[in-house]
Design an enzyme around this catalytic site. Structure first.
Site, PDB file in Angstrom:
ATOM      1  N   LEU A 204       0.918  -1.146   0.108  1.00 33.14           N
ATOM      2  CA  LEU A 204       0.033   0.073  -0.015  1.00 33.14           C
ATOM      3  C   LEU A 204       0.948   1.109  -0.067  1.00 33.14           C
ATOM      4  O   LEU A 204       0.623   2.262  -0.797  1.00 33.14           O
ATOM      5  CB  LEU A 204      -0.937   0.038   1.203  1.00 33.14           C
ATOM      6  CG  LEU A 204      -2.014  -1.073   1.233  1.00 33.14           C
ATOM      7  CD1 LEU A 204      -2.555  -0.904   2.498  1.00 33.14           C
ATOM      8  CD2 LEU A 204      -3.265  -0.636   0.111  1.00 33.14           C
ATOM      9  N   GLY A 205       2.109   1.303   0.674  1.00 31.84           N
ATOM     10  CA  GLY A 205       2.983   2.391   0.823  1.00 31.84           C
ATOM     11  C   GLY A 205       4.226   1.965   1.530  1.00 31.84           C
ATOM     12  O   GLY A 205       4.121   0.844   2.236  1.00 31.84           O
TER      13      GLY A 205
ATOM     14  N   VAL B 142       3.806  -0.695   4.513  1.00 31.45           N
ATOM     15  CA  VAL B 142       2.547  -1.146   4.669  1.00 31.45           C
ATOM     16  C   VAL B 142       1.953  -2.149   3.454  1.00 31.45           C
ATOM     17  O   VAL B 142       1.846  -1.628   2.374  1.00 31.45           O
ATOM     18  CB  VAL B 142       1.495   0.131   4.798  1.00 31.45           C
ATOM     19  CG1 VAL B 142       0.139  -0.641   5.424  1.00 31.45           C
ATOM     20  CG2 VAL B 142       2.158   0.929   6.099  1.00 31.45           C
TER      21      VAL B 142
ATOM     22  N   GLY C  65       7.003   3.797   3.917  1.00 28.37           N
ATOM     23  CA  GLY C  65       7.611   4.845   4.680  1.00 28.37           C
ATOM     24  C   GLY C  65       8.940   4.821   4.846  1.00 28.37           C
ATOM     25  O   GLY C  65       9.787   3.880   4.617  1.00 28.37           O
TER      26      GLY C  65
ATOM     27  N   ASP D   9       1.365  14.567  15.776  1.00 30.62           N
ATOM     28  CA  ASP D   9       1.455  14.637  14.323  1.00 30.62           C
ATOM     29  C   ASP D   9       0.001  14.560  13.700  1.00 30.62           C
ATOM     30  O   ASP D   9       0.078  13.805  12.610  1.00 30.62           O
ATOM     31  CB  ASP D   9       2.421  13.218  13.930  1.00 30.62           C
ATOM     32  CG  ASP D   9       3.040  13.969  12.444  1.00 30.62           C
ATOM     33  OD1 ASP D   9       2.747  14.994  12.039  1.00 30.62           O
ATOM     34  OD2 ASP D   9       3.465  12.985  11.857  1.00 30.62           O
TER      35      ASP D   9
ATOM     36  N   TYR E 134      10.514   4.017   7.723  1.00 31.03           N
ATOM     37  CA  TYR E 134      10.960   2.816   8.415  1.00 31.03           C
ATOM     38  C   TYR E 134       9.930   1.519   8.251  1.00 31.03           C
ATOM     39  O   TYR E 134      10.474   0.387   8.826  1.00 31.03           O
ATOM     40  CB  TYR E 134      11.258   3.261   9.937  1.00 31.03           C
ATOM     41  CG  TYR E 134       9.954   3.478  10.775  1.00 31.03           C
ATOM     42  CD1 TYR E 134       9.372   2.486  11.613  1.00 31.03           C
ATOM     43  CD2 TYR E 134       9.201   4.808  10.758  1.00 31.03           C
ATOM     44  CE1 TYR E 134       8.374   2.602  12.055  1.00 31.03           C
ATOM     45  CE2 TYR E 134       8.255   4.768  11.232  1.00 31.03           C
ATOM     46  CZ  TYR E 134       8.035   3.746  12.257  1.00 31.03           C
ATOM     47  OH  TYR E 134       6.459   4.008  12.817  1.00 31.03           O
TER      48      TYR E 134
ATOM     49  N   LYS F 197       1.696  -3.497   8.953  1.00 27.18           N
ATOM     50  CA  LYS F 197       2.808  -2.732   9.051  1.00 27.18           C
ATOM     51  C   LYS F 197       4.017  -3.357   9.261  1.00 27.18           C
ATOM     52  O   LYS F 197       4.285  -3.766  10.440  1.00 27.18           O
ATOM     53  CB  LYS F 197       2.475  -1.292   9.767  1.00 27.18           C
ATOM     54  CG  LYS F 197       3.459  -0.155   9.442  1.00 27.18           C
ATOM     55  CD  LYS F 197       2.910   0.986  10.252  1.00 27.18           C
ATOM     56  CE  LYS F 197       3.614   2.171  10.402  1.00 27.18           C
ATOM     57  NZ  LYS F 197       3.063   3.320  10.829  1.00 27.18           N
ATOM     58  N   LYS F 198       4.759  -3.377   8.218  1.00 22.61           N
ATOM     59  CA  LYS F 198       6.131  -4.369   8.354  1.00 22.61           C
ATOM     60  C   LYS F 198       7.247  -3.239   8.846  1.00 22.61           C
ATOM     61  O   LYS F 198       7.737  -2.727   7.912  1.00 22.61           O
ATOM     62  CB  LYS F 198       6.419  -5.178   7.296  1.00 22.61           C
ATOM     63  CG  LYS F 198       7.245  -6.280   7.424  1.00 22.61           C
ATOM     64  CD  LYS F 198       7.165  -7.252   6.371  1.00 22.61           C
ATOM     65  CE  LYS F 198       8.245  -8.263   6.460  1.00 22.61           C
ATOM     66  NZ  LYS F 198       7.992  -9.207   5.137  1.00 22.61           N
TER      67      LYS F 198
END
EC number: 2.7.11.23
Lengths: 305, 336
Positions: free
Chosen positions: B14-15, B22, B17, B137, B19, B37-38
């Protein structure tokens, strides 16, 4: 022959457009203004002047897109509409074209943000119309369904009468003609009963939609703030505003000016310390202690001493 | 551990980041879509310095929170057998985020939609603040929307407990456009005001469909803030001059908000005006904000299931149908 019209408001037939503008660009034969082939569209109204006005109106309204709800009063809105109409009139009738264009550009500059924001926004009227279309569609579907059901019912009834008649003929011992006559009479009677107005009356519909629209808005529940309840499983915690009065704050260091300016207050550590201290103390109120004597008394006793 | 990995069928990325990556995955046990989220830990050597702080924070806070308007951590597991050891966090699958909705020009946002989103955001925020968590955030991109239209606060990579009398906190938090003036001035002790300020800017963005204060630099951000809300004075923000990074700006008067939010009603302007005050102490907290008239006044907030959804979500259904038809056609063709 199909007539086409371009932005200058002069019409040409389809073939002439094809010939004259074969290169994609060319001049209008009437007013010599430079035109593009793909700027032509089929004329809907007989008078090309009307088409011209429609084009100009479309262009103007793209930028003059403020809605009634943007204005404080109806008068202000009406003045604005009047202004827009004057601009459109001037442009279509070629009066004060330069002056008007200048004014329009001024408006565009001044209201840039409002224009982009209002783009794509629907006015109340448009929302109403969309609702109307939606309702009409569902009503149409309903009507179709009802009609089909009626049709089926009628066919079934016919079948049944026929069947009954056959049975009667089979089993009766009397005169065949008499039985037939009776059967036909039955059929007629039934048909008369069945004929009912399928169409619901249409006149009231608009009113109904209006009502349902307003109901729609009423039915949606207004927001009501309910303070969250946190089960601390301990004695109740003093309110943030009472900390000072209860003397809790006396034990917390006064915040420095720079901390105060940053939004830190000494209520924070004070309240957090109290919460963390009271949490999970399994405190049972005195009156409930009487009710449940076999409760976890050990903790309670130690609390009270 | 390996059994847990087998429970989730990875579908697509999905995306990616800084670190973490996803993935969209399917939970084979419940048949639900989930987001995994890996978080990369890297080799044993890299991991010896400790794993990324943001990852730890995320796990730490998400394990403790449970609220309809805060993202829920469904499961977590480690994967160390492969050559890239990682930690996997399993979340409910969210269809879109608020940034997508604001930027999608095909979506019409009315006053009732804005009210509904703000209520959900503030309820989630109230819960976090009552549990002494600062999100730090908040931005439209971090407010996810599930398939029923419910808004959930996500991404706790910068979250922190607040209210400690001695601990100093970093002022380099919050994406710049949503960063409050006290953070920009370098405050090392602050409170719920930083999240409330960001919530105010999110509300402004819902109304305007563009960010209200898109600053290029930290100084530029302060300038943008003061252009709208005026420069700090002793009366509107006492003690502001004591900040370590305090800079004197050319004096500016606040702009009346109704000239910016031309279509807003007075009760709406009142909320914006109160929650975006320069002095963080004067900003109401989430509970106080929710009790303002705007939220209980008509029009009623739009129920979440009727909130707008981006086209793509609606289209996936029809796409599926289309694909199905195509397959049928090819089957027919194959027949002699």
């Amino acid at each position: 022959m199909k007539l086409m019209v371009s932005k200058c408001g002069h019409s040409l037939c389809e073939n002439c457009v094809e010939n004259k503008f074969s290169k994609g660009v060319g001049n209008c034969p009437t007013c010599k203004i430079e035109l593009k082939k793909n700027g032509f569209r089929y004329q809907i109204f007989e008078d090309p002047f009307v088409e011209l006005e429609i084009d100009i109106r479309k262009r103007i309204l793209k930028d003059f897109n403020r809605k009634e709800q943007d204005f404080d009063s109806l008068d202000a809105y009406n003045d604005y509409l009047e202004m827009v109409e004057t601009y459109i009139f001037n442009l279509t009738n070629k009066t004060d074209v330069e002056e008007t264009e200048r004014k329009i550009n001024e408006y565009k500059e001044a209201n840039k943000e409002v224009i982009t924001k209002n783009r794509g926004k629907l006015s109340n009227d448009e929302i109403f119309i969309e609702h109307l279309i939606e309702q009409e569609r569902t009503a149409e579907e309903m009507r179709k369904k009802i009609y089909e059901q009626e049709l089926q019912k009628e066919q079934e009834a016919k079948q049944r009468v026929k069947h009954d008649l056959m049975e009667a003929l089979l089993h009766s011992t009397g005169n065949v003609n008499q039985v037939l006559k009776k059967g036909i009479e039955d059929l007629e009677k039934k048909r008369k009963e069945d004929v009912q107005p399928i169409m619901p009356n249409m006149i009231k519909r608009e009113e109904e939609i209006l009502i349902s629209l307003s109901n729609d808005q009423n039915q949606q529940r207004l927001f009501e703030y309910i303070p969250p309840i946190y089960d601390h499983q301990g004695p109740s915690i003093p309110d943030k505003n009472d900390l000072e009065q209860l003397g809790y704050l006396d034990h917390v260091r006064q915040e420095k000016p720079v901390e105060r300016a940053g939004g830190y207050t000494r209520e924070y550590p004070c309240l957090r310390a109290i919460e963390e201290a009271f949490d999970m103390l399994l405190f049972v109120k005195e009156n409930s202690l009487i009710d449940t004597k076999q409760g976890p008394t050990d903790e309670n006793e130690s609390m009270e001493t | 551990m390996s059994a847990k990995i087998r429970r989730y069928n990875f579908i697509k990325v999905l995306g990616e980041g800084q670190y973490a990556v996803v993935y969209k995955a399917k939970d084979t046990r419940t048949n639900d879509d989930v987001a995994v989220k890996k978080i990369k830990i890297g080799s044993r050597q890299e991991a010896s310095d400790g794993i990324n702080l943001t990852a730890l924070r995320e796990i730490k806070f998400l394990q403790e929170v449970k609220h309809p308007n805060v993202i829920e951590l469904l499961d977590s597991f480690g994967e160390y057998g492969s050559n890239s050891p990682s930690i996997c966090l399993v979340f409910e699958f969210m269809n879109t985020d608020l940034e997508n909705i604001i930027n999608n020009r095909n979506i019409l946002l009315t006053a009732t939609h804005t009210k509904s989103y703000m209520i959900m955001l503030l309820l989630g925020l109230e819960y976090l603040h009552n549990n002494w968590i600062l999100h730090r955030d908040l931005k439209p991109n971090n407010l996810l929307i599930d398939k029923r239209g419910v808004l959930k606060i996500a991404d706790f990579g910068l979250a922190k407990f607040f209210g400690s009398p001695s601990r100093l906190m970093s002022h380099e938090v919050v994406t710049r456009w949503y960063r409050s003036p006290e953070l920009l001035f370098g405050a090392k002790k602050y409170g719920t005001g930083v999240d409330i300020w960001a919530a105010g800017l999110i509300m402004a963005e819902l109304l305007l469909r563009i960010p209200l204060l898109p600053g290029d630099t930290d100084l530029g951000q302060l300038l943008k803030i003061f252009e709208v809300f005026g420069t700090p004075t002793d009366s509107n923000w006492p003690d502001a001059k004591t900040f370590s990074d305090y800079i004197e700006f050319k004096q500016m008067e606040p702009k009346p908000l109704r000239t910016i939010f031309t279509t807003s009603k007075p009760d709406e302007l009142d909320v914006l005006e109160r929650i975006m005050q320069l002095d963080p102490k004067r900003r109401p907290n989430a509970s106080e904000t929710l009790q303002m008239e705007y939220f209980s006044n008509p029009p009623a907030p739009c129920p979440s299931e009727r909130l707008p959804k981006p086209k793509e979500i609606q289209q996936t259904e029809s796409n599926k149908r289309k694909l199905g038809n195509d397959e049928k056609v090819t089957i027919k063709k194959d027949r002699p």
